[in-house]
Scaffold this motif. Structure first.
Motif, PDB file in Angstrom:
ATOM      1  N   ASN A   1       0.815  -1.221   0.000  1.00  0.00           N
ATOM      2  CA  ASN A   1       0.000   0.000   0.000  1.00  0.00           C
ATOM      3  C   ASN A   1       0.848   1.270   0.000  1.00  0.00           C
ATOM      4  N   ASP A   2       2.150   1.157  -0.283  1.00  0.00           N
ATOM      5  CA  ASP A   2       3.051   2.306  -0.385  1.00  0.00           C
ATOM      6  C   ASP A   2       3.020   2.926  -1.776  1.00  0.00           C
ATOM      7  N   VAL A   3       3.388   4.209  -1.839  1.00  0.00           N
ATOM      8  CA  VAL A   3       3.870   4.810  -3.083  1.00  0.00           C
ATOM      9  C   VAL A   3       5.185   5.511  -2.768  1.00  0.00           C
ATOM     10  N   VAL A   4       5.969   5.754  -3.815  1.00  0.00           N
ATOM     11  CA  VAL A   4       7.171   6.583  -3.718  1.00  0.00           C
ATOM     12  C   VAL A   4       6.949   7.805  -4.585  1.00  0.00           C
ATOM     13  N   ILE A   5       7.354   8.961  -4.052  1.00  0.00           N
ATOM     14  CA  ILE A   5       7.196  10.207  -4.810  1.00  0.00           C
ATOM     15  C   ILE A   5       8.550  10.877  -5.026  1.00  0.00           C
ATOM     16  N   ASP A   6       8.655  11.574  -6.157  1.00  0.00           N
ATOM     17  CA  ASP A   6       9.733  12.532  -6.357  1.00  0.00           C
ATOM     18  C   ASP A   6       9.310  13.825  -5.669  1.00  0.00           C
ATOM     19  N   ILE A   7      10.097  14.280  -4.706  1.00  0.00           N
ATOM     20  CA  ILE A   7       9.760  15.493  -3.974  1.00  0.00           C
ATOM     21  C   ILE A   7       9.894  16.709  -4.891  1.00  0.00           C
TER      22      ILE A   7
ATOM     23  N   VAL B   1       5.442  14.139  -6.857  1.00  0.00           N
ATOM     24  CA  VAL B   1       4.787  13.411  -7.943  1.00  0.00           C
ATOM     25  C   VAL B   1       5.069  11.923  -7.777  1.00  0.00           C
ATOM     26  N   VAL B   2       4.024  11.114  -7.875  1.00  0.00           N
ATOM     27  CA  VAL B   2       4.135   9.668  -7.689  1.00  0.00           C
ATOM     28  C   VAL B   2       4.957   9.057  -8.826  1.00  0.00           C
ATOM     29  N   THR B   3       5.960   8.247  -8.428  1.00  0.00           N
ATOM     30  CA  THR B   3       6.804   7.568  -9.420  1.00  0.00           C
ATOM     31  C   THR B   3       6.726   6.052  -9.330  1.00  0.00           C
ATOM     32  N   GLU B   4       6.355   5.521  -8.162  1.00  0.00           N
ATOM     33  CA  GLU B   4       6.193   4.077  -7.993  1.00  0.00           C
ATOM     34  C   GLU B   4       4.931   3.832  -7.178  1.00  0.00           C
TER      35      GLU B   4
END
Length: 386
Positions: free
Chosen positions: A26-32, A64-67
């Protein structure tokens, strides 16, 4: 990736750290795209907490969401989001009741979690190039794509909702008069929120001229400089009586106006952790109400006395009781407010970006921490851009 890493009291550095990964479905990774320096970060920066070296700072984050984790259903790559500083699960009793600042699942043994903050769980901060956002469907607030309102939206992570929270803790109603102690970012946002909610008179107490000017220019507030006399007397003289409501946006590092000013921009020797609470008890009318979003801690290594070091303050509780004053405390439940405030920004009904004084590259963070910590003139809110 590069990140702002705590080295010890009054020392942060830009270091290479591991990039975040999807750790749960349930994670996302974002570019700050923007991360903010907060007044709460200064407590750690100054060595006034039990923070250990190596913490990646930053609890006010957007990007912005990247993963995207396999279980995430409402977000996709390319979505622009802002994350509440609260890390919350969404399904514990407190979360279900809207008290996301006190989630009981994300930080075992403690009610509440946050990014990049001491005792608030294992969540790395976002003063970095990337950030992992857990429980992303619940925690992420979607924003319009592009870069419009970037400064204003970044303030939805903490200070705009926290300022609003201060007024709600005080049960501010249209037509009320209110005194806001503290002209830092949260105090200014509390005054701005009070104006948006129809307060009749707003008083902002601080000693930094640029902060007081912002309160006058953007919050329809009367500025009260506590270096120029007892702020309680100044407010009562100006208002003609005690005010209806009060907000403490200072917290435990409050400066006592009765101590002699020093030549330094900020002198810890002048601290009195209970002074603002006692001034509010004096200046708020009988049966009024206080909102206390300012930070207080159960232990303070740099406290001015042994009692304060244990989080125990000399509050005039007898006067509080005599006046029948109610009070509300606690950190902000950001999700209780951030969607409404986002929509106010989009519609043009609110624009808190005026509080931003600096937008700089991540590599300038050490210098900006020092300037912010010194309460330098003109430094109100610093945004970092990786």
């Amino acid at each position: 990736m590069q990140a702002v890493v705590y080295q010890g009291p009054h020392d942060v550095a830009i270091e290479a750290v591991d990039e975040p990964q999807i750790e749960h479905e349930n994670d996302v990774v974002i570019d700050i795209t923007t991360s903010c320096i907060c007044g709460s970060d200064l407590h750690m920066y100054e060595g006034r907490t039990s923070a250990e070296e190596g913490i990646v700072f930053g609890h006010e984050n957007m990007g912005v969401v990247t993963e995207v984790g396999d279980a995430v259903s409402t977000l996709e790559e390319g979505d622009r989001i802002v994350a509440p500083f609260n890390v919350a699960c969404g399904f514990c009793k407190n979360c279900e009741n809207g008290k996301t600042g006190f989630c009981t699942n994300v930080n075992p043994g403690f009610a509440g979690g946050a990014y990049g903050y001491v005792a608030m769980g294992p969540y790395k901060g976002g003063q970095a190039e990337k950030l992992r956002v857990p429980y992303a469907d619940f925690n992420a607030l979607k924003l319009p794509k592009g870069d419009e309102h970037e400064d204003s939206f970044s303030l939805l992570a903490d200070i705009f909702p926290t300022g609003w929270h201060g007024t709600r803790l005080a049960n501010l109603e249209p037509g009320d008069s209110v005194a806001v102690f503290g002209g830092g970012p949260v105090g200014l946002m509390a005054a701005y929120s009070a104006d948006l909610q129809g307060a009749s008179e707003i008083y902002v107490v601080d000693r930094v001229p640029s902060r007081l000017e912002l309160a006058e220019d953007h919050c329809n507030a009367t500025a009260i400089n506590f270096e120029e006399g007892d702020p309680v007397e100044q407010i009562i003289d100006e208002h003609g009586d005690m005010v209806d409501k009060g907000v403490d946006a200072v917290g435990y590092q409050a400066i006592d106006p009765e101590t002699d000013p020093s030549d330094d921009a900020y002198d810890p020797a002048r601290e009195n952790p209970a002074v603002v609470l006692n001034q509010l008890i004096q200046v708020v009318r009988p049966t009024g109400q206080l909102g206390i979003p300012g930070l207080y801690v159960p232990s303070d290594p740099g406290a001015p006395d042994e009692m304060a070091a244990q989080g125990r303050l000399g509050i005039d509780f007898g006067k509080l009781f005599e006046k029948g004053i109610k009070l509300g405390t606690g950190q902000c439940n950001v999700k209780a407010y951030n969607r409404e405030l986002r929509d106010m920004i989009i519609s043009g009904k609110a624009d808190p970006s005026w509080v931003v004084s600096h937008r700089v590259g991540l590599d300038e963070a050490p210098d900006m921490y020092e300037a912010f910590d010194n309460r330098e003139e003109g430094v109100t809110k610093v945004l970092l851009e990786p």
